[in-house]
Design a protein around this motif. Structure first.
Motif, PDB file in Angstrom:
ATOM      1  N   ILE A   8      23.973  50.666  -4.474  1.00  0.00           N
ATOM      2  CA  ILE A   8      24.473  49.696  -3.503  1.00  0.00           C
ATOM      3  C   ILE A   8      24.708  50.390  -2.166  1.00  0.00           C
ATOM      4  O   ILE A   8      25.330  51.450  -2.099  1.00  0.00           O
ATOM      5  CB  ILE A   8      25.763  49.043  -4.014  1.00  0.00           C
ATOM      6  CG1 ILE A   8      25.461  48.222  -5.280  1.00  0.00           C
ATOM      7  CG2 ILE A   8      26.409  48.164  -2.955  1.00  0.00           C
ATOM      8  CD1 ILE A   8      26.680  47.616  -5.931  1.00  0.00           C
ATOM      9  N   THR A  10      26.772  50.597   0.587  1.00  0.00           N
ATOM     10  CA  THR A  10      28.149  50.166   0.871  1.00  0.00           C
ATOM     11  C   THR A  10      28.410  49.923   2.349  1.00  0.00           C
ATOM     12  O   THR A  10      29.463  49.381   2.706  1.00  0.00           O
ATOM     13  CB  THR A  10      29.150  51.207   0.347  1.00  0.00           C
ATOM     14  OG1 THR A  10      28.855  52.489   0.918  1.00  0.00           O
ATOM     15  CG2 THR A  10      29.065  51.309  -1.176  1.00  0.00           C
ATOM     16  N   ALA A  15      27.178  43.990   0.648  1.00  0.00           N
ATOM     17  CA  ALA A  15      27.675  44.857  -0.421  1.00  0.00           C
ATOM     18  C   ALA A  15      29.171  44.698  -0.588  1.00  0.00           C
ATOM     19  O   ALA A  15      29.684  44.625  -1.711  1.00  0.00           O
ATOM     20  CB  ALA A  15      27.319  46.303  -0.113  1.00  0.00           C
ATOM     21  N   ARG A  16      29.878  44.658   0.513  1.00  0.00           N
ATOM     22  CA  ARG A  16      31.341  44.512   0.429  1.00  0.00           C
ATOM     23  C   ARG A  16      31.721  43.172  -0.192  1.00  0.00           C
ATOM     24  O   ARG A  16      32.706  43.082  -0.939  1.00  0.00           O
ATOM     25  CB  ARG A  16      31.950  44.683   1.821  1.00  0.00           C
ATOM     26  CG  ARG A  16      31.800  46.101   2.367  1.00  0.00           C
ATOM     27  CD  ARG A  16      32.667  46.335   3.580  1.00  0.00           C
ATOM     28  NE  ARG A  16      32.188  45.639   4.761  1.00  0.00           N
ATOM     29  CZ  ARG A  16      31.296  46.143   5.611  1.00  0.00           C
ATOM     30  NH1 ARG A  16      30.755  47.331   5.396  1.00  0.00           N
ATOM     31  NH2 ARG A  16      30.927  45.453   6.681  1.00  0.00           N
ATOM     32  N   LEU A  19      31.118  43.480  -4.014  1.00  0.00           N
ATOM     33  CA  LEU A  19      32.087  44.351  -4.676  1.00  0.00           C
ATOM     34  C   LEU A  19      33.505  43.796  -4.640  1.00  0.00           C
ATOM     35  O   LEU A  19      34.389  44.321  -5.323  1.00  0.00           O
ATOM     36  CB  LEU A  19      32.062  45.740  -4.031  1.00  0.00           C
ATOM     37  CG  LEU A  19      30.754  46.526  -4.218  1.00  0.00           C
ATOM     38  CD1 LEU A  19      30.776  47.792  -3.385  1.00  0.00           C
ATOM     39  CD2 LEU A  19      30.508  46.840  -5.686  1.00  0.00           C
ATOM     40  N   SER A  20      33.715  42.733  -3.884  1.00  0.00           N
ATOM     41  CA  SER A  20      35.063  42.178  -3.751  1.00  0.00           C
ATOM     42  C   SER A  20      35.472  41.330  -4.940  1.00  0.00           C
ATOM     43  O   SER A  20      36.663  41.089  -5.151  1.00  0.00           O
ATOM     44  CB  SER A  20      35.166  41.333  -2.471  1.00  0.00           C
ATOM     45  OG  SER A  20      34.369  40.153  -2.584  1.00  0.00           O
ATOM     46  N   PRO A  22      34.360  40.383  -9.211  1.00  0.00           N
ATOM     47  CA  PRO A  22      33.480  40.425 -10.383  1.00  0.00           C
ATOM     48  C   PRO A  22      32.754  39.106 -10.622  1.00  0.00           C
ATOM     49  O   PRO A  22      31.637  39.102 -11.148  1.00  0.00           O
ATOM     50  CB  PRO A  22      34.436  40.743 -11.536  1.00  0.00           C
ATOM     51  CG  PRO A  22      35.601  41.406 -10.900  1.00  0.00           C
ATOM     52  CD  PRO A  22      35.744  40.744  -9.560  1.00  0.00           C
ATOM     53  N   LEU A  25      29.726  39.110  -8.277  1.00  0.00           N
ATOM     54  CA  LEU A  25      28.721  40.064  -8.735  1.00  0.00           C
ATOM     55  C   LEU A  25      28.061  39.597 -10.030  1.00  0.00           C
ATOM     56  O   LEU A  25      26.850  39.768 -10.226  1.00  0.00           O
ATOM     57  CB  LEU A  25      29.357  41.440  -8.914  1.00  0.00           C
ATOM     58  CG  LEU A  25      28.414  42.632  -9.113  1.00  0.00           C
ATOM     59  CD1 LEU A  25      27.240  42.597  -8.153  1.00  0.00           C
ATOM     60  CD2 LEU A  25      29.186  43.933  -8.961  1.00  0.00           C
ATOM     61  N   ILE A  50      29.760  48.685 -12.705  1.00  0.00           N
ATOM     62  CA  ILE A  50      29.766  49.354 -11.407  1.00  0.00           C
ATOM     63  C   ILE A  50      30.369  50.745 -11.579  1.00  0.00           C
ATOM     64  O   ILE A  50      31.462  50.885 -12.128  1.00  0.00           O
ATOM     65  CB  ILE A  50      30.574  48.558 -10.368  1.00  0.00           C
ATOM     66  CG1 ILE A  50      29.852  47.260  -9.999  1.00  0.00           C
ATOM     67  CG2 ILE A  50      30.825  49.397  -9.122  1.00  0.00           C
ATOM     68  CD1 ILE A  50      28.608  47.465  -9.159  1.00  0.00           C
ATOM     69  N   HIS A  52      31.709  53.846  -9.369  1.00  0.00           N
ATOM     70  CA  HIS A  52      32.085  54.353  -8.052  1.00  0.00           C
ATOM     71  C   HIS A  52      32.108  55.884  -8.126  1.00  0.00           C
ATOM     72  O   HIS A  52      33.158  56.491  -8.314  1.00  0.00           O
ATOM     73  CB  HIS A  52      33.457  53.809  -7.641  1.00  0.00           C
ATOM     74  CG  HIS A  52      33.490  52.335  -7.424  1.00  0.00           C
ATOM     75  ND1 HIS A  52      33.316  51.750  -6.191  1.00  0.00           N
ATOM     76  CD2 HIS A  52      33.672  51.307  -8.294  1.00  0.00           C
ATOM     77  CE1 HIS A  52      33.393  50.437  -6.300  1.00  0.00           C
ATOM     78  NE2 HIS A  52      33.603  50.141  -7.573  1.00  0.00           N
ATOM     79  N   VAL A  58      27.704  54.209  -4.926  1.00  0.00           N
ATOM     80  CA  VAL A  58      28.168  53.152  -5.825  1.00  0.00           C
ATOM     81  C   VAL A  58      26.938  52.603  -6.528  1.00  0.00           C
ATOM     82  O   VAL A  58      25.999  52.142  -5.884  1.00  0.00           O
ATOM     83  CB  VAL A  58      28.908  52.043  -5.066  1.00  0.00           C
ATOM     84  CG1 VAL A  58      29.335  50.937  -6.020  1.00  0.00           C
ATOM     85  CG2 VAL A  58      30.124  52.606  -4.337  1.00  0.00           C
ATOM     86  N   LEU A  60      25.115  50.169  -9.573  1.00  0.00           N
ATOM     87  CA  LEU A  60      25.164  49.034 -10.484  1.00  0.00           C
ATOM     88  C   LEU A  60      24.195  49.306 -11.619  1.00  0.00           C
ATOM     89  O   LEU A  60      23.010  49.554 -11.391  1.00  0.00           O
ATOM     90  CB  LEU A  60      24.766  47.744  -9.756  1.00  0.00           C
ATOM     91  CG  LEU A  60      24.474  46.513 -10.632  1.00  0.00           C
ATOM     92  CD1 LEU A  60      25.731  46.040 -11.363  1.00  0.00           C
ATOM     93  CD2 LEU A  60      23.873  45.385  -9.782  1.00  0.00           C
TER      94      LEU A  60
END
Length: 240
Positions: A8, A10, A15-16, A19-20, A22, A25, A50, A52, A58, A60
């Motif tokens: 990803i 970032t 992307a943000r 990722l904010s 679930p 996503l 995910i 990190h 990051v 997936l």
């Protein structure tokens, strides 16, 4: 079965957003398939996680019965001008077939360790999260036999604590997740709260068929929200 890894980007707004939540996503992952994947009981299903690894890395991971197309994720949160946009898909069946009793692997699992409690005799049981690393480890250890593996035990001289440090296992990345969810059938809006933690360790295969099931059907609850996916790597390699 296929194993897919997508890095990803970032730095991108998309992307943000992914990722904010679930829930967001999960919807993006399921949109990777031309036909909605069908899942029944304990059969193989779409699993994702995910990792990190650092602020800039990051990843997936997706395990799925069908090959995904992540073009939409590349456009939102990848590198559209590069050759593959940041994603690779591998045949997982050949790897699964090679698993044999006695093999040792490094593993990573993000899971939702929970248990059921009853505060009073006349109350129904309630599912609640394990919050301490000791209880989270025990949650996984209690499931290892049925899941087809045993977590390798440390030699006594390598144990740093008198109890709770017997296994090659660490817990990290404790996250309390909270997000909204709309029920498709009724349109009712719910609020979901769950705890996710990541386990890293070393295991020995005890039942190859049971472990194949674990790797393709997931372990524990909240599989739709990035929990349950275990991946393996040769001992000594950082990527799992």
């Amino acid at each position: 079965m296929y194993l897919t890894r997508f890095r990803i980007n970032t730095a991108r707004v998309g992307a943000r957003r992914l990722l904010s939540s679930p829930q967001v996503l999960h919807a993006a992952v399921m949109s990777s398939f031309a036909e909605a994947p069908r899942h029944q009981g304990e059969s193989p299903r779409v699993l994702w996680r995910i990792d990190h690894n650092s602020k800039a890395e990051v990843l997936l991971y997706i395990v799925s019965p069908d090959r995904p197309d992540l073009t939409h994720l590349v456009e939102q949160a990848g590198w559209p001008t590069t050759t593959n946009g940041g994603w690779q898909t591998y045949d997982y069946i050949s790897f699964l077939k090679r698993l044999a009793a006695g093999d040792t692997w490094a593993f990573r699992l993000t899971a939702n360790p929970v248990h059921s409690i009853r505060r009073a005799d006349d109350e129904p049981t309630k599912r609640t999260a394990h919050l301490t690393p000791r209880h989270q480890k025990q949650w996984l250890i209690s499931r290892q036999e049925r899941a087809g593996f045993s977590i390798i035990e440390k030699e006594p001289e390598r144990r740093l604590l008198p109890e709770g440090d017997e296994h090659e296992l660490i817990v990290h990345g404790h996250r309390g997740l909270s997000f909204g969810k709309t029920e498709q059938a009724s349109g009712r809006k719910n609020h979901v709260k769950l705890t996710a933690v990541t386990f890293d360790g070393r295991l020995r295969v005890t039942d190859p068929e049971a472990l194949r099931h674990t790797l393709t059907a997931g372990l524990g609850k909240a599989k739709a929200y990035g929990c349950g996916l275990m991946t393996l790597a040769p001992v000594g390699r950082p990527d799992r």
